[in-house]
Design a protein around this motif. Structure first.
Motif, PDB file in Angstrom:
ATOM      1  N   SER A 120       0.829  -1.192   0.000  1.00  0.00           N
ATOM      2  CA  SER A 120       0.000   0.000   0.000  1.00  0.00           C
ATOM      3  C   SER A 120       0.871   1.253   0.000  1.00  0.00           C
ATOM      4  CB  SER A 120      -0.884  -0.024   1.241  1.00  0.00           C
ATOM      5  OG  SER A 120      -1.550   1.188   1.377  1.00  0.00           O
TER       6      SER A 120
ATOM      7  N   ASN B 212      -0.157   3.793   1.577  1.00  0.00           N
ATOM      8  CA  ASN B 212      -0.556   4.475   2.806  1.00  0.00           C
ATOM      9  C   ASN B 212       0.679   4.965   3.553  1.00  0.00           C
ATOM     10  OD1 ASN B 212      -3.060   3.660   2.030  1.00  0.00           O
ATOM     11  ND2 ASN B 212      -3.393   2.261   3.733  1.00  0.00           N
TER      12      ASN B 212
ATOM     13  N   TYR C 148      -5.188   6.615   2.177  1.00  0.00           N
ATOM     14  CA  TYR C 148      -5.832   5.384   1.741  1.00  0.00           C
ATOM     15  C   TYR C 148      -5.711   5.270   0.231  1.00  0.00           C
ATOM     16  CZ  TYR C 148      -9.520   1.995   0.729  1.00  0.00           C
ATOM     17  OH  TYR C 148     -10.207   0.911   0.265  1.00  0.00           O
ATOM     18  N   GLU C 149      -5.520   4.061  -0.221  1.00  0.00           N
ATOM     19  CA  GLU C 149      -5.407   3.794  -1.642  1.00  0.00           C
ATOM     20  C   GLU C 149      -6.460   2.760  -2.021  1.00  0.00           C
ATOM     21  OE1 GLU C 149      -2.060   1.829  -4.569  1.00  0.00           O
ATOM     22  OE2 GLU C 149      -1.785   1.783  -2.416  1.00  0.00           O
ATOM     23  N   SER C 150      -7.358   3.133  -2.904  1.00  0.00           N
ATOM     24  CA  SER C 150      -8.387   2.219  -3.378  1.00  0.00           C
ATOM     25  C   SER C 150      -7.971   1.685  -4.741  1.00  0.00           C
ATOM     26  CB  SER C 150      -9.738   2.937  -3.483  1.00  0.00           C
ATOM     27  OG  SER C 150     -10.677   2.095  -4.095  1.00  0.00           O
TER      28      SER C 150
ATOM     29  N   HIS D 266      -9.333  -0.746  -6.324  1.00  0.00           N
ATOM     30  CA  HIS D 266     -10.526  -1.064  -7.105  1.00  0.00           C
ATOM     31  C   HIS D 266     -11.004   0.164  -7.894  1.00  0.00           C
ATOM     32  CE1 HIS D 266     -14.379  -2.718  -8.238  1.00  0.00           C
ATOM     33  NE2 HIS D 266     -14.982  -1.690  -7.652  1.00  0.00           N
ATOM     34  N   ASP D 267     -11.070   1.310  -7.222  1.00  0.00           N
ATOM     35  CA  ASP D 267     -11.558   2.538  -7.846  1.00  0.00           C
ATOM     36  C   ASP D 267     -10.448   3.368  -8.479  1.00  0.00           C
ATOM     37  OD1 ASP D 267     -14.145   1.951  -6.957  1.00  0.00           O
ATOM     38  OD2 ASP D 267     -13.796   2.982  -5.053  1.00  0.00           O
ATOM     39  N   LYS D 268      -9.209   2.955  -8.289  1.00  0.00           N
ATOM     40  CA  LYS D 268      -8.047   3.707  -8.762  1.00  0.00           C
ATOM     41  C   LYS D 268      -8.085   5.140  -8.247  1.00  0.00           C
ATOM     42  CE  LYS D 268      -7.206   0.877 -12.774  1.00  0.00           C
ATOM     43  NZ  LYS D 268      -7.109   0.758 -14.189  1.00  0.00           N
ATOM     44  N   GLU D 269      -8.312   5.259  -6.947  1.00  0.00           N
ATOM     45  CA  GLU D 269      -8.325   6.558  -6.293  1.00  0.00           C
ATOM     46  C   GLU D 269      -7.382   6.536  -5.103  1.00  0.00           C
ATOM     47  OE1 GLU D 269     -12.460   6.938  -5.272  1.00  0.00           O
ATOM     48  OE2 GLU D 269     -12.887   8.064  -7.101  1.00  0.00           O
TER      49      GLU D 269
ATOM     50  N   TYR E 189      -6.581   8.654  -1.590  1.00  0.00           N
ATOM     51  CA  TYR E 189      -7.068   9.645  -0.636  1.00  0.00           C
ATOM     52  C   TYR E 189      -5.858  10.236   0.078  1.00  0.00           C
ATOM     53  CZ  TYR E 189     -11.604   7.399  -1.361  1.00  0.00           C
ATOM     54  OH  TYR E 189     -12.751   6.897  -1.917  1.00  0.00           O
TER      55      TYR E 189
END
Length: 136
Positions: free
Chosen positions: A5, A7, A33-35, A37-40, A42
């Protein structure tokens, strides 16, 4: 690199980002935070503001070895002040602390000419291994 991650990684929002509701262009932030799935990704800025970015909008420091290789290969073509700033960044990376990494990113903020040499795009799912040096 291992898939880990991002993070806790320090990043800089691309100064060239056109559409940024958070107005974070060129600012330093911490990945919260790293999503995948959504390729976003935070992030939180030092003023407490939070924002969500696509990985293409974020940059992080290149590894010390990459910066030093650039200095060795093209040192004679780099302006004196830029060379010093890049060298300072590698010295800060030797410390291996978050504060030193923040200071290194601040150097890039103040000298945009070195951004291509010192920064690379964030790659989701890959974290930079902090390089630690221990003084005797």
């Amino acid at each position: 690199m291992k898939n880990e991650s991002l993070n806790g990684t320090l990043v800089m929002v691309s100064p060239d980002l056109k559409n940024d509701p958070a107005q974070g262009q060129g600012k330093i932030a911490l990945v919260n935070y790293e999503s995948l799935h959504d390729k976003e990704i935070y992030v939180a800025f030092d003023n407490g503001q939070e924002a969500i970015y696509h990985p293409d909008a974020l940059l992080r420091l290149k590894g010390k070895e990459d910066i030093l290789a650039e200095l060795l290969d093209n040192g004679s073509e780099i302006r004196g002040d830029d060379y010093k700033d890049l060298y300072k960044i590698t010295m800060l990376q030797d410390r291996g602390t978050g504060k030193a990494e923040w200071q290194a990113l601040e150097i890039v903020q103040q000298n945009q000419r070195i951004s291509n040499t010192a920064l690379e795009p964030v790659k989701p799912g890959q974290a930079i291994a902090l390089q630690k040096s221990y003084s005797r």
